[in-house]
Write a protein that holds these residues in place. Structure first.
Motif, short mmCIF file in Angstrom:
data_model
loop_
_atom_site.label_atom_id
_atom_site.label_comp_id
_atom_site.label_asym_id
_atom_site.label_seq_id
_atom_site.Cartn_x
_atom_site.Cartn_y
_atom_site.Cartn_z
N SER A 1 0.83 -1.21 0.00
CA SER A 1 0.00 0.00 0.00
C SER A 1 0.87 1.26 0.00
CB SER A 1 -0.94 0.00 1.20
OG SER A 1 -0.24 0.30 2.38
N GLY B 1 3.91 2.39 -5.46
CA GLY B 1 3.17 2.63 -6.69
C GLY B 1 3.25 1.38 -7.55
N ASN C 1 2.02 -1.69 -9.86
CA ASN C 1 0.99 -2.09 -10.83
C ASN C 1 1.46 -3.37 -11.53
OD1 ASN C 1 -0.61 -2.31 -13.28
ND2 ASN C 1 -1.34 -0.26 -12.75
N ASN D 1 -1.08 6.52 -1.92
CA ASN D 1 -2.19 5.65 -2.29
C ASN D 1 -3.40 5.87 -1.40
OD1 ASN D 1 -1.00 4.28 -4.44
ND2 ASN D 1 0.09 2.91 -3.04
N THR E 1 -5.08 8.98 -2.55
CA THR E 1 -5.82 8.74 -3.79
C THR E 1 -7.12 7.99 -3.51
OG1 THR E 1 -3.65 8.45 -4.76
CG2 THR E 1 -5.54 7.93 -6.15
N ASP F 1 -4.05 -2.31 -10.27
CA ASP F 1 -3.40 -1.31 -9.45
C ASP F 1 -3.26 -1.85 -8.03
OD1 ASP F 1 -2.51 0.89 -8.08
OD2 ASP F 1 -3.62 2.29 -9.34
N GLY G 1 -1.12 -1.17 -5.64
CA GLY G 1 -0.87 -0.18 -4.58
C GLY G 1 -2.17 0.36 -4.01
N GLU G 2 -3.05 0.81 -4.90
CA GLU G 2 -4.30 1.40 -4.41
C GLU G 2 -5.23 0.34 -3.82
OE1 GLU G 2 -6.33 4.09 -7.02
OE2 GLU G 2 -4.44 5.09 -7.53
N ALA H 1 -4.03 -0.33 -0.39
CA ALA H 1 -4.39 0.75 0.54
C ALA H 1 -5.86 0.62 0.94
CB ALA H 1 -4.13 2.10 -0.11
#
Lengths: 308, 300
Positions: free
Chosen positions: A53, A56, A58, A72, A75, A274, A276-277, A280
């Protein structure tokens, strides 16, 4: 230092007390395989989720993985789709829990009476909980909700109801399926509570001339309270994690109308890649769950005191 | 069969309650059998209503496709096994075998891990046993979505993505905490005096578990295994995320029916019936233990 961290990290626990320590470890041995296995497959992955998390990352960019701090989280929290998923999760969970608790209490009260075929009725009532959720979801989507051939519209046609359930009332459609599935769960827990009432006390209340309603509100309901609480809290924790019904019936749609948090994270990870996001968002869900879980554990632990 | 609850001992009962209990045990032969009341009628109505979708799924599996989607619905039809043949002809068997492997393997492993752990946490009384016990339960509160990404990456790196054994390992970790709690609740019920009497001097814990504990809690182990089996068999999220063509389980097979709506209802019903039947039967036979498993041993 808690017991589990001490037992998983023996090297970090160099305190002497050699006599008892050897004995303690001997006693702990049977616990360790299970404990270590569960930690390896649940806690360590979660720590990696926290780690991801902050990156970045992907899956479509193999060289990705740069440290981005809390970006993240920023975002995700600013993402209207995430907020929408939070709202949907709350609505879905709260409605299902309330409906299935009310229905579950009512059914448990009925099943606590004596009547012919009580065992059969109980068996019929628990079946929705046993049907594979993925299969149940598809079954409802087709046979029950279909606008032309669905049984629901057919049954309600005398009342002039003719709607495309999944398109017009997507969230309600999911809530109805979940309520159908979770009512038996609530019913079983409440029924166990009803049947664990001391017959002597009920008898005594009767002898003392208490009316049925007084007996119910003064004796039965307070006794049931902890069972209802347990059902609500366990039910909430499971229903928050609902995935099957949404995947099968609406795929989160139409638009984002039924996307809850698990489905949002799934889409983020396996459709948008994605990581990372998605990670998170996963961490945020865990934090939210911990808050609910704290209450849940308190209730479980109260029951647990009484039984041991 | 309806009373899976802790009832006071027989000696503490009044003569009246004992008599009533006897009636309840064999209502049909007793002259004073329970009569159908308003509550009974309501309960039957609710039971049939809740069961109806399952019954509909079962019957639709024996229809022709043309009879499965009609307006008004078709209630009378000539049963056919065509849909079952079609589903089995569509390579359903590998999915069934994967489900069976993942469920049975994970159930056996969960029990093997949980029995000694529950023993350590209830009978051996290690220090801070309560912390460990609550640690187990706290893992059940961790949503699968919070672990799926690292598990996916790990499985990819180890080359065990789409591997049924790997899926079984995850199910084991998912069910072991539940099994620990449930078995612990059975161990807690064993009379201490019997345990002491049966205890062999100098026996190691593994011998004690095998020769003393296991025979005494065999029904509890069976109940726990059934509950674990139910959860593993019905699991969808990990299965759909971590498997593809080789290790896909029965719920993943059903994903193929999401599209093509309205075309294959009878076939879908036949597949769903086969998918759901093992757990329905397991759950029916374990119903007096169901509430205990669902409440993690807290409610009996």
């Amino acid at each position: 230092m808690t017991a589990q961290s001490a037992s998983t990290a023996p090297l970090r626990d160099p305190e002497p007390r050699p006599l008892t320590r050897a004995e303690l470890w001997k006693r702990r041995t049977p616990l360790l395989p299970g404990l270590l296995f569960v930690i390896a497959l649940t806690q360590i992955p979660f720590l990696f989720t926290v780690y991801y998390s902050l990156q970045g990352r992907n899956l479509l960019r193999p060289d990705s993985g740069e440290f981005v701090g809390l970006a993240n989280y920023g975002t995700v929290l600013a993402d209207p789709l995430f907020r929408n998923a939070v709202t949907n999760t709350v609505v879905l969970t709260a409605s299902t829990v309330v409906l299935s608790t009310v229905l579950g209490i009512a059914l448990a009260m009925l099943l606590d009476q004596r009547f012919p075929g009580r065992g059969v009725v109980r068996t019929l009532l628990i079946t929705p909980f046993l049907v594979m959720p993925a299969a149940a979801a598809l079954l409802w989507k087709t046979s029950m909700y279909h606008p032309v051939f669905g049984l629901l519209n057919w049954a309600l046609s005398p009342f002039g109801v003719n709607v495309d359930w999944v398109s017009q009332f997507p969230l309600l459609s999911i809530i109805m399926v979940l309520t159908w599935q979770w009512t038996p769960f609530m019913m079983l827990i409440v029924l166990a509570g009803l049947q664990s009432q001391s017959p002597e006390i009920l008898e005594a209340a009767k002898v003392d001339g208490a009316r049925a309603w007084t007996t119910f509100s003064r004796i039965t309901l307070p006794h049931l309270r902890q069972f209802i609480e347990l059902g609500i809290l366990l039910g909430s924790i499971y229903i928050v994690q609902t995935f099957d019904a949404i995947f099968m019936i609406t795929q989160g749609g139409p638009g984002q109308a039924t996307t809850n948090l698990p489905y949002f994270i799934y889409q983020q990870a396996f459709r948008a890649f994605d990581v990372g996001e998605a990670a998170a968002a996963g961490v945020i869900v865990v934090v939210a769950t911990i808050i609910i879980a704290t209450f849940a554990l308190r209730v479980v632990s109260n029951l647990f005191e009484e039984n041991s | 069969m309806t009373t899976a609850v802790a009832v006071p001992t027989e000696t503490s009962r009044t003569a009246g309650t004992r008599a009533r209990r006897r009636q309840r045990r064999r209502p049909s032969r007793h002259p004073d059998r329970p009569r159908m009341s308003v509550a009974g009628i309501l309960a039957w109505g609710a039971g049939l209503l809740f069961f109806f979708p399952v019954l509909w799924m079962f019957t639709t599996g024996f229809k022709q496709e043309a009879e499965a989607s009609t307006d008004p619905p078709t209630f009378l039809f000539l049963p056919t096994l065509d849909q079952y043949r079609a589903v089995l002809g569509r390579d359903f068997v590998p999915y069934l075998l994967n489900s069976l492997t993942a469920s049975v393997l994970s159930t056996v492993l969960a029990i093997v891990l949980a029995v000694p752990a529950a023993y350590a946490l209830s009978l051996a009384k290690i220090p801070r046993w309560r912390d460990s016990l609550f640690f187990f339960i706290s893992t059940k509160l961790l949503p699968p979505v919070a672990m799926i990404l690292p598990l996916y990456v790990l499985a990819t790196n180890l080359g065990v993505l789409d591997n049924v054994t790997a899926l079984a390992m995850i199910y084991t970790a998912m069910n072991a905490p539940l099994a620990v709690w449930m078995i612990r609740s059975f161990l807690a019920e064993l009379p201490k005096a019997v345990l002491e009497a049966a205890r062999v001097d100098g026996a190691t814990w593994s011998v004690e578990i095998r020769s003393v504990i296991l025979p005494m809690i065999a029904p509890g182990i069976a109940a726990t295994a059934l509950i674990c089996f139910i959860f593993a068999w019905n699991e969808f999220f990990f299965a759909v995320s971590l498997t593809a063509t080789q290790a896909a389980t029965v719920p993943v097979f059903l994903v193929g029916f999401i599209t093509g709506e309205g075309l294959f209802w009878a076939r879908l019903s036949a597949a769903s019936t086969m998918a759901a039947l093992p757990v329905i039967l397991a759950g029916w036979s374990a119903q007096r233990w169901l509430v205990r498993g669902l409440s993690l041993g807290a409610v009996k």
